[in-house]
Design a protein around this motif. Sequence first.
Motif, PDB file in Angstrom:
ATOM      1  N   PRO A   8      44.656  48.548  53.309  1.00  0.00           N
ATOM      2  CA  PRO A   8      44.850  47.260  52.631  1.00  0.00           C
ATOM      3  C   PRO A   8      45.583  47.431  51.305  1.00  0.00           C
ATOM      4  CG  PRO A   8      42.503  47.709  52.994  1.00  0.00           C
ATOM      5  CD  PRO A   8      43.251  48.903  53.428  1.00  0.00           C
ATOM      6  N   LYS A   9      46.448  46.480  51.006  1.00  0.00           N
ATOM      7  CA  LYS A   9      47.064  46.402  49.682  1.00  0.00           C
ATOM      8  C   LYS A   9      46.165  45.476  48.881  1.00  0.00           C
ATOM      9  CE  LYS A   9      51.737  46.997  51.390  1.00  0.00           C
ATOM     10  NZ  LYS A   9      53.037  46.355  51.609  1.00  0.00           N
ATOM     11  N   VAL A  10      45.625  45.990  47.800  1.00  0.00           N
ATOM     12  CA  VAL A  10      44.641  45.237  47.029  1.00  0.00           C
ATOM     13  C   VAL A  10      45.212  44.880  45.665  1.00  0.00           C
ATOM     14  CG1 VAL A  10      42.329  45.270  46.022  1.00  0.00           C
ATOM     15  CG2 VAL A  10      42.743  46.360  48.225  1.00  0.00           C
ATOM     16  N   THR A  11      45.038  43.632  45.291  1.00  0.00           N
ATOM     17  CA  THR A  11      45.419  43.166  43.963  1.00  0.00           C
ATOM     18  C   THR A  11      44.190  42.548  43.328  1.00  0.00           C
ATOM     19  OG1 THR A  11      47.623  42.631  44.813  1.00  0.00           O
ATOM     20  CG2 THR A  11      47.043  41.737  42.671  1.00  0.00           C
ATOM     21  N   VAL A  12      43.908  42.969  42.090  1.00  0.00           N
ATOM     22  CA  VAL A  12      42.783  42.397  41.355  1.00  0.00           C
ATOM     23  C   VAL A  12      43.327  41.591  40.189  1.00  0.00           C
ATOM     24  CG1 VAL A  12      41.170  44.198  42.030  1.00  0.00           C
ATOM     25  CG2 VAL A  12      42.486  44.478  39.944  1.00  0.00           C
ATOM     26  N   TYR A  13      42.637  40.521  39.897  1.00  0.00           N
ATOM     27  CA  TYR A  13      43.048  39.648  38.809  1.00  0.00           C
ATOM     28  C   TYR A  13      41.946  39.616  37.761  1.00  0.00           C
ATOM     29  CZ  TYR A  13      46.628  38.158  42.063  1.00  0.00           C
ATOM     30  OH  TYR A  13      47.685  38.149  42.928  1.00  0.00           O
ATOM     31  N   PRO A  14      42.296  39.802  36.515  1.00  0.00           N
ATOM     32  CA  PRO A  14      41.282  39.804  35.456  1.00  0.00           C
ATOM     33  C   PRO A  14      40.718  38.409  35.220  1.00  0.00           C
ATOM     34  CG  PRO A  14      43.471  39.958  34.518  1.00  0.00           C
ATOM     35  CD  PRO A  14      43.631  40.020  36.010  1.00  0.00           C
ATOM     36  N   SER A  20      35.380  24.797  31.248  1.00  0.00           N
ATOM     37  CA  SER A  20      34.662  24.008  30.247  1.00  0.00           C
ATOM     38  C   SER A  20      33.160  24.300  30.251  1.00  0.00           C
ATOM     39  CB  SER A  20      34.908  22.516  30.476  1.00  0.00           C
ATOM     40  OG  SER A  20      34.443  22.140  31.752  1.00  0.00           O
ATOM     41  N   ASN A  21      32.639  24.823  31.362  1.00  0.00           N
ATOM     42  CA  ASN A  21      31.208  25.118  31.454  1.00  0.00           C
ATOM     43  C   ASN A  21      30.866  26.549  31.028  1.00  0.00           C
ATOM     44  OD1 ASN A  21      32.272  26.531  33.574  1.00  0.00           O
ATOM     45  ND2 ASN A  21      31.044  25.538  35.155  1.00  0.00           N
ATOM     46  N   GLY A  22      31.816  27.267  30.434  1.00  0.00           N
ATOM     47  CA  GLY A  22      31.558  28.630  29.972  1.00  0.00           C
ATOM     48  C   GLY A  22      31.624  29.674  31.060  1.00  0.00           C
ATOM     49  N   LYS A  23      32.150  29.338  32.208  1.00  0.00           N
ATOM     50  CA  LYS A  23      32.270  30.277  33.330  1.00  0.00           C
ATOM     51  C   LYS A  23      33.705  30.783  33.418  1.00  0.00           C
ATOM     52  CE  LYS A  23      28.148  29.326  35.168  1.00  0.00           C
ATOM     53  NZ  LYS A  23      27.117  30.304  35.397  1.00  0.00           N
ATOM     54  N   THR A  24      33.877  31.907  34.084  1.00  0.00           N
ATOM     55  CA  THR A  24      35.198  32.461  34.330  1.00  0.00           C
ATOM     56  C   THR A  24      35.231  33.017  35.745  1.00  0.00           C
ATOM     57  OG1 THR A  24      36.903  33.913  33.432  1.00  0.00           O
ATOM     58  CG2 THR A  24      34.669  34.768  33.445  1.00  0.00           C
ATOM     59  N   THR A  25      36.425  33.226  36.279  1.00  0.00           N
ATOM     60  CA  THR A  25      36.591  33.660  37.662  1.00  0.00           C
ATOM     61  C   THR A  25      37.289  35.006  37.726  1.00  0.00           C
ATOM     62  OG1 THR A  25      36.796  31.349  38.330  1.00  0.00           O
ATOM     63  CG2 THR A  25      37.565  32.996  39.894  1.00  0.00           C
ATOM     64  N   LEU A  26      36.767  35.916  38.551  1.00  0.00           N
ATOM     65  CA  LEU A  26      37.415  37.188  38.862  1.00  0.00           C
ATOM     66  C   LEU A  26      37.841  37.123  40.320  1.00  0.00           C
ATOM     67  CD1 LEU A  26      34.813  39.653  37.297  1.00  0.00           C
ATOM     68  CD2 LEU A  26      36.833  38.687  36.206  1.00  0.00           C
ATOM     69  N   LEU A  27      39.023  37.644  40.635  1.00  0.00           N
ATOM     70  CA  LEU A  27      39.565  37.513  41.982  1.00  0.00           C
ATOM     71  C   LEU A  27      40.036  38.861  42.497  1.00  0.00           C
ATOM     72  CD1 LEU A  27      40.846  34.673  43.589  1.00  0.00           C
ATOM     73  CD2 LEU A  27      42.736  36.232  43.372  1.00  0.00           C
ATOM     74  N   CYS A  28      39.803  39.112  43.788  1.00  0.00           N
ATOM     75  CA  CYS A  28      40.226  40.336  44.455  1.00  0.00           C
ATOM     76  C   CYS A  28      40.858  39.941  45.793  1.00  0.00           C
ATOM     77  CB  CYS A  28      39.020  41.244  44.681  1.00  0.00           C
ATOM     78  SG  CYS A  28      39.407  42.870  45.362  1.00  0.00           S
ATOM     79  N   LEU A  29      42.094  40.378  46.022  1.00  0.00           N
ATOM     80  CA  LEU A  29      42.849  40.012  47.218  1.00  0.00           C
ATOM     81  C   LEU A  29      43.221  41.271  47.984  1.00  0.00           C
ATOM     82  CD1 LEU A  29      44.606  38.011  48.956  1.00  0.00           C
ATOM     83  CD2 LEU A  29      46.431  38.446  47.316  1.00  0.00           C
ATOM     84  N   ALA A  30      42.794  41.357  49.251  1.00  0.00           N
ATOM     85  CA  ALA A  30      43.166  42.461  50.143  1.00  0.00           C
ATOM     86  C   ALA A  30      44.066  41.881  51.227  1.00  0.00           C
ATOM     87  CB  ALA A  30      41.926  43.101  50.760  1.00  0.00           C
ATOM     88  N   ARG A  31      45.248  42.505  51.434  1.00  0.00           N
ATOM     89  CA  ARG A  31      46.194  41.940  52.400  1.00  0.00           C
ATOM     90  C   ARG A  31      46.980  43.051  53.094  1.00  0.00           C
ATOM     91  NH1 ARG A  31      51.133  42.135  49.768  1.00  0.00           N
ATOM     92  NH2 ARG A  31      50.921  42.393  47.526  1.00  0.00           N
ATOM     93  N   ASP A  32      47.741  42.647  54.097  1.00  0.00           N
ATOM     94  CA  ASP A  32      48.644  43.536  54.847  1.00  0.00           C
ATOM     95  C   ASP A  32      47.941  44.757  55.423  1.00  0.00           C
ATOM     96  OD1 ASP A  32      50.656  41.780  54.188  1.00  0.00           O
ATOM     97  OD2 ASP A  32      51.333  42.938  52.463  1.00  0.00           O
ATOM     98  N   MET A  33      46.731  44.559  55.993  1.00  0.00           N
ATOM     99  CA  MET A  33      46.010  45.688  56.584  1.00  0.00           C
ATOM    100  C   MET A  33      45.838  45.451  58.075  1.00  0.00           C
ATOM    101  SD  MET A  33      43.912  43.594  54.748  1.00  0.00           S
ATOM    102  CE  MET A  33      42.607  42.446  55.020  1.00  0.00           C
TER     103      MET A  33
END
Length: 177
Positions: A8-14, A20-33
Amino acid sequence: MDSNQRKPKVTVYPASNSESNGKTTLLCLARDMFPDLVKISWKIEDANGGRMEVSKAETEQLEQREEGQTTSMIIIDKEKTYRNKYVCSVEHEWGAQQFDIPKVSNKPTEDTPPTCPFRNDTQEPLTLQFTEDSFQSTCSLNLASVVYTVMIVKSMVYCCGLSLLLHHRILGRGRST
């Protein structure tokens, strides 16, 4: 190992900008496997370098599978991204890989430039740009949310209709006796 297998080709996003609710998102994408089945999990690295699974009670975790790619994201408290280092763990028939999400060392100011995602093979920053793939992934994620909502509403309407029909049937029997 099968000669047709592709790692898999993996891309992570910080961490994304804080909601507005004080939350944040982390993302991890696995593709082309190949095969296109992967297991993505999230871990926190402690001060000693030990890694443990992220508690499901403390986060919201969403995962979307499409042909050839899997996207996983977690929604966490913004403050935790300053104190903890998060790791995206990708397991595939080819093997297991772990990717560090860039840690936010201190609270960003308005002068702080946005951070960029990292590519798994070089750990060099990528230029942050909207590509057709990221746009399609975003649209697919939104579409999946809408489809699930419609399916839930449809099921509720079906159950209400069925209950109404049964109620009328029972009332109809009561009058004839």
